[in-house]
Design an enzyme around this catalytic site. Structure first.
Site, short mmCIF file in Angstrom:
data_model
loop_
_atom_site.label_atom_id
_atom_site.label_comp_id
_atom_site.label_asym_id
_atom_site.label_seq_id
_atom_site.Cartn_x
_atom_site.Cartn_y
_atom_site.Cartn_z
N ARG A 1 0.83 -1.20 0.00
CA ARG A 1 0.00 0.00 0.00
C ARG A 1 0.87 1.26 0.00
NH1 ARG A 1 -3.62 1.40 4.04
NH2 ARG A 1 -4.98 2.37 2.50
N LYS B 1 1.68 -9.01 11.11
CA LYS B 1 1.10 -9.07 9.78
C LYS B 1 1.47 -10.36 9.07
CE LYS B 1 0.60 -6.31 5.56
NZ LYS B 1 0.83 -4.98 4.94
N ARG C 1 -0.24 1.86 18.64
CA ARG C 1 0.69 2.62 19.47
C ARG C 1 0.51 2.18 20.91
NH1 ARG C 1 -2.01 6.87 22.07
NH2 ARG C 1 -4.10 7.27 21.28
#
Length: 330
Positions: A125, A190, A328
């Site tokens: 992306r 991921k 975060r």
């Protein structure tokens, strides 16, 4: 980029994971010993790990199951098979998405499926690269044409995320979640990503190139280029997954192709409840980046249109149609 035929023949010989002497390899592919050595060095550049043992020869660190169109086709469900106009496998491409995007400008084709063993310029992306070593992972793209305009495809990446999780579940892989808008995660790391590139008139018709990159095994040398937490299927399932690569591609196509073909009529509403159950960002503190701007807050799920809902520190709820999201620490 192309891969020489002699190098491919060498790979096919080594794919069994057994030791082969340099003399044997040279004889079988009709080259000199020095040429074999050059080819073996080229394999290293493709991300293929080799083991050399004096007196025994060379072998791959782990066996490879190279992609095979007949093997994949034989495992497809009837609906998925009927939706494919052509299934092609390339030893190497710059990117599978790029290949089909160029093809879409040249022909009226739809239902084209493209796989590559290696990508020299795999797409992520926002212009990022996708690490794409040879023969270890799945680099898959589908070209599909729609009568409606791009607006009718809003939420397609979310629906396809659900399809990918369904396929992984059929392969015995659990604890998989979805990170808005198009990433597949496992325990906070991921595992796969979806990239959809749409082109056409605003009122239609249009075409979409839908790409999927799925990590089966990322060699350490190649993984150094990744700037986020990642995982591959070997870490989750063990090395046996590498012998199921063609089956995994078939499982993915069985789930993805009907979603791609029917999405204009089903829309996101057919998938939104399942997506919400798989949401791995719900309640997490994140930053949402839009260009140079960053918005901090807590994820409160997605709305009926698939937009990300973010609660800011003042308690105000904001919806995002696009953006880059990163976890975060609170």
């Amino acid at each position: 980029m192309s891969i020489p035929g002699q190098l491919l023949r060498l790979l096919n010989l080594l794919a069994d994971g057994r030791f082969h002497s340099g003399t044997e390899l040279a004889r079988l592919i009709s080259v000199s010993r020095s040429a074999v050595w050059k080819h073996l060095r080229a394999l290293d550049e493709l991300g293929i790990e080799l083991l050399a043992v004096s007196g025994k020869g060379y072998r791959l660190q782990r066996p490879l199951q190279l992609l095979d169109s007949e093997h994949i086709a034989g495992l497809l469900a009837p609906r998925a098979r009927s939706l494919i106009s052509q299934l092609e496998i390339h030893p190497a491409l710059a990117s599978t998405n790029g290949y089909l995007s160029a093809l879409a400008q040249q022909t009226p084709a739809t239902g084209r499926v493209c796989l590559a063993e290696y990508q020299s310029a795999g797409k992520g992306r926002r212009g990022r690269g996708w690490v794409s070593p040879f023969g270890h992972n799945v680099y898959l793209s589908v070209l599909w044409r729609y009568q409606s305009g791009p607006g009718a495809l809003a939420g397609l990446s979310l629906a396809l995320g659900v399809a990918v999780v369904r396929a992984l579940s059929r392969a015995g892989i659990s604890e998989v979640g979805l990170k808005w808008p198009n990433d597949i995660y496992w325990r906070g790391r991921k595992l796969a990503g979806i990239l959809i590139e749409v082109s056409g008139e605003s009122s239609g018709p249009c075409h979409a190139v839908i790409g999927l990159g799925l990590n089966l095994y990322l060699p350490p040398a190649q993984a150094e280029a990744i700037d986020q937490a990642w995982v591959d299927l070997i870490q989750i399932m063990g090395e046996d997954i590498m012998s199921s690569r063609n089956r995994l591609v078939a499982l993915l196509l069985n789930e993805m192709l009907p979603v791609i073909a029917d999405f204009e009529h089903l829309t996101l509403q057919g998938f939104i409840d399942e997506w919400r159950k798989l949401d791995c960002m719900l309640g997490e503190a994140v930053n949402v980046y839009i260009g140079e701007q960053a918005f901090a807050g807590m994820v409160r799920g997605i709305d009926e249109q698939g937009m990300l809902l973010l609660e800011d520190p003042q308690g105000k709820l904001r919806a995002f149609a696009s953006g880059e999201v990163s976890f975060r620490s609170t």
